[in-house]
Design an enzyme around this catalytic site. Sequence first.
Site, PDB file in Angstrom:
ATOM      1  N   ASP A 259       0.864  -1.181   0.000  1.00 20.41           N
ATOM      2  CA  ASP A 259       0.000   0.000   0.000  1.00 20.41           C
ATOM      3  C   ASP A 259       0.902   1.233   0.000  1.00 20.41           C
ATOM      4  O   ASP A 259       1.853   1.306   0.790  1.00 20.41           O
ATOM      5  CB  ASP A 259      -0.913   0.014   1.230  1.00 20.41           C
ATOM      6  CG  ASP A 259      -1.930   1.142   1.161  1.00 20.41           C
ATOM      7  OD1 ASP A 259      -3.007   0.927   0.613  1.00 20.41           O
ATOM      8  OD2 ASP A 259      -1.625   2.248   1.672  1.00 20.41           O
ATOM      9  N   ASN A 267      -2.443  12.961  -3.941  1.00 23.37           N
ATOM     10  CA  ASN A 267      -3.540  13.365  -4.828  1.00 23.37           C
ATOM     11  C   ASN A 267      -4.070  14.744  -4.471  1.00 23.37           C
ATOM     12  O   ASN A 267      -4.322  15.586  -5.353  1.00 23.37           O
ATOM     13  CB  ASN A 267      -4.679  12.342  -4.750  1.00 23.37           C
ATOM     14  CG  ASN A 267      -4.472  11.162  -5.676  1.00 23.37           C
ATOM     15  OD1 ASN A 267      -3.768  11.263  -6.676  1.00 23.37           O
ATOM     16  ND2 ASN A 267      -5.064  10.030  -5.347  1.00 23.37           N
ATOM     17  N   HIS A 272      -4.556  14.364  -9.291  1.00 26.59           N
ATOM     18  CA  HIS A 272      -4.676  12.936  -9.611  1.00 26.59           C
ATOM     19  C   HIS A 272      -3.673  12.480 -10.672  1.00 26.59           C
ATOM     20  O   HIS A 272      -3.277  11.310 -10.688  1.00 26.59           O
ATOM     21  CB  HIS A 272      -6.102  12.627 -10.072  1.00 26.59           C
ATOM     22  CG  HIS A 272      -7.105  12.688  -8.958  1.00 26.59           C
ATOM     23  ND1 HIS A 272      -7.248  11.696  -8.021  1.00 26.59           N
ATOM     24  CD2 HIS A 272      -7.998  13.652  -8.608  1.00 26.59           C
ATOM     25  CE1 HIS A 272      -8.194  12.007  -7.163  1.00 26.59           C
ATOM     26  NE2 HIS A 272      -8.672  13.212  -7.491  1.00 26.59           N
ATOM     27  N   ASP A 276      -1.341   9.207 -10.388  1.00 25.00           N
ATOM     28  CA  ASP A 276      -1.185   8.183 -11.434  1.00 25.00           C
ATOM     29  C   ASP A 276       0.297   7.927 -11.726  1.00 25.00           C
ATOM     30  O   ASP A 276       0.709   6.780 -11.925  1.00 25.00           O
ATOM     31  CB  ASP A 276      -1.885   8.628 -12.715  1.00 25.00           C
ATOM     32  CG  ASP A 276      -3.405   8.607 -12.582  1.00 25.00           C
ATOM     33  OD1 ASP A 276      -3.904   8.020 -11.599  1.00 25.00           O
ATOM     34  OD2 ASP A 276      -4.072   9.189 -13.462  1.00 25.00           O
ATOM     35  N   GLU A 302      -4.447   2.308  -4.577  1.00 28.84           N
ATOM     36  CA  GLU A 302      -2.999   2.279  -4.363  1.00 28.84           C
ATOM     37  C   GLU A 302      -2.548   0.973  -3.724  1.00 28.84           C
ATOM     38  O   GLU A 302      -1.456   0.877  -3.169  1.00 28.84           O
ATOM     39  CB  GLU A 302      -2.571   3.468  -3.494  1.00 28.84           C
ATOM     40  CG  GLU A 302      -3.031   3.408  -2.046  1.00 28.84           C
ATOM     41  CD  GLU A 302      -4.418   3.977  -1.818  1.00 28.84           C
ATOM     42  OE1 GLU A 302      -4.680   4.389  -0.676  1.00 28.84           O
ATOM     43  OE2 GLU A 302      -5.220   4.010  -2.771  1.00 28.84           O
TER      44      GLU A 302
END
Length: 399
Positions: A259, A267, A272, A276, A302
Site C-alpha cells: 500500500d 492526490n 490525480h 497516477d 494504491e
Amino acid sequence: MNLDIQTLTWVGAFVALLAGLLLLVAWTQIARAPALLWWAAANFAAAAGIALIAVGHTVASHTVVLGGVALIVFGPALVWGGTRRFASRSIPPALLFGGLVAWLLVIFVPLPETDYFIRTAFGFVPAIVYLWASAHELWRGRREMLPARWALIAMFALHGVTFLGGVFDTIAGRFTAGALPVLATWFGLISFESLIYSMGTAVFMAILVKERSEMQIVLASRKDSLTGIANRGALLDGSKRLLERCRQEGASFSLIMFDLDHFKWVNDTYGHAAGDEVIRVFSQTTQGILRPNDLFGRLGGEEFVVVLPRATIEAAYVIADRIRAGFAATAVIIGDEPVKVTASAGVASATSSAMTLDAIMKIADGCLYRAKELGRNRVERPAKTDAEPTAGTNVIRVA
C-alpha cells in the site's frame, strides 16, 4: 464435361480474385491488421498474373505471358511481406523485390534457345523460397497460441512443394514452350491445388487475424489500464491457479500486499495526474525486481499484490524489502519537483495445504496494517505466534 487447362486457368484467376476481395473486406472489419492488405495484394497479383498468362497464350504474345509470370513470381513475396507485417517485423525492400529481380535477370540475360526450360524452371524458385519463408515466419511466432497459424503453415509449405513439382516437370521436358501446360502433369496439379490454396489461405488468414484481435481484447480486459499489470480479476484468478499448482507440487507459496503511504495526500496536494505517475513508478520499480514467474497485480487504488510461487516467507520478506527500498530511493518527478513517496508491505505464506487464498491475503493484510501502525515504509510478516511453513523445505535463492 471435360475440364481443360484453359478453363481451369480462368477459374484459378477468378478464385484468386475472390480471395483477394475476401481479405480486403476482412481488413475493413478488423482494426489494425495491415497484414490483410499485403495478403489481399498477393491474391490480386496472382489473379492478374494467371489471367495475363491465359490471354498471352491465346493471342500468342510472349510479352503478355512474361508480365503474367512476373506477377505470379511477385505474389509469394507479398505473402511473405504480410507474414512479416503480422509478426511486426521489418520488410527489407531488397528481400521483398529480390526474387523478382533475380528472375528478370535470368529471363533477359542472353542464353542459348535450348536453355528456355531452365529459364522457366527458375521462375518457380523465388515463389518456393518466399512460400517456405512465409511458413517459417509464422512458425517463429508459434508461442502466440493462434490455431489458424498451423493451417497456414501447412498450406504455404504444400504450395511450395507443388511448385517444386513444376520445376521437375520443366526439367523433364513436359512443358511445351508457347502453350498452356497439359492437365495430367504437375502443372495440372498446381492448377487444382492453387484453387484450394487461394480460398483456404484467405479464410485462414482472416481467421488468424481475428484470433489475434480477440486475444488482445481478452488480454486488455485482464490488464490494469494505468500500469499494464494484472487487474483485480486477473490477479485473483492467477493467484488461485498458482496456489493450486504449488499445493500439487508440495512447494511453498507466499504473497506480498503493498500500500502506497500517504497516497491521498499526494492526490490532494499535486492532483490525480501526479497520483497516477506515482502508481506507474511503483509498478515499474516492482517489475524490475520480480522474477519472471512471479505474478504482480493491482488490487485497487494504491493497493498491490505480488504472488511468489515456490518462495518461502523468508524469501518473500527479502523481496518485499527490496521493492520497498527501491521505491523509497526513487524520486517521482511531478512537474519539475522530485517527490519522495514510500510504500508499506505485509507478507504472508501458506502454512498448510488446506489454506485458501483468502486466508493468506487476510494474514498479509493484517501485517500490512501493522506496518502502517509502526510508522510506514516498512515490511511486516506474521508474528512468531502465527503459524508459518515448515523451515528447510523448498527454499529458494533470492540473491
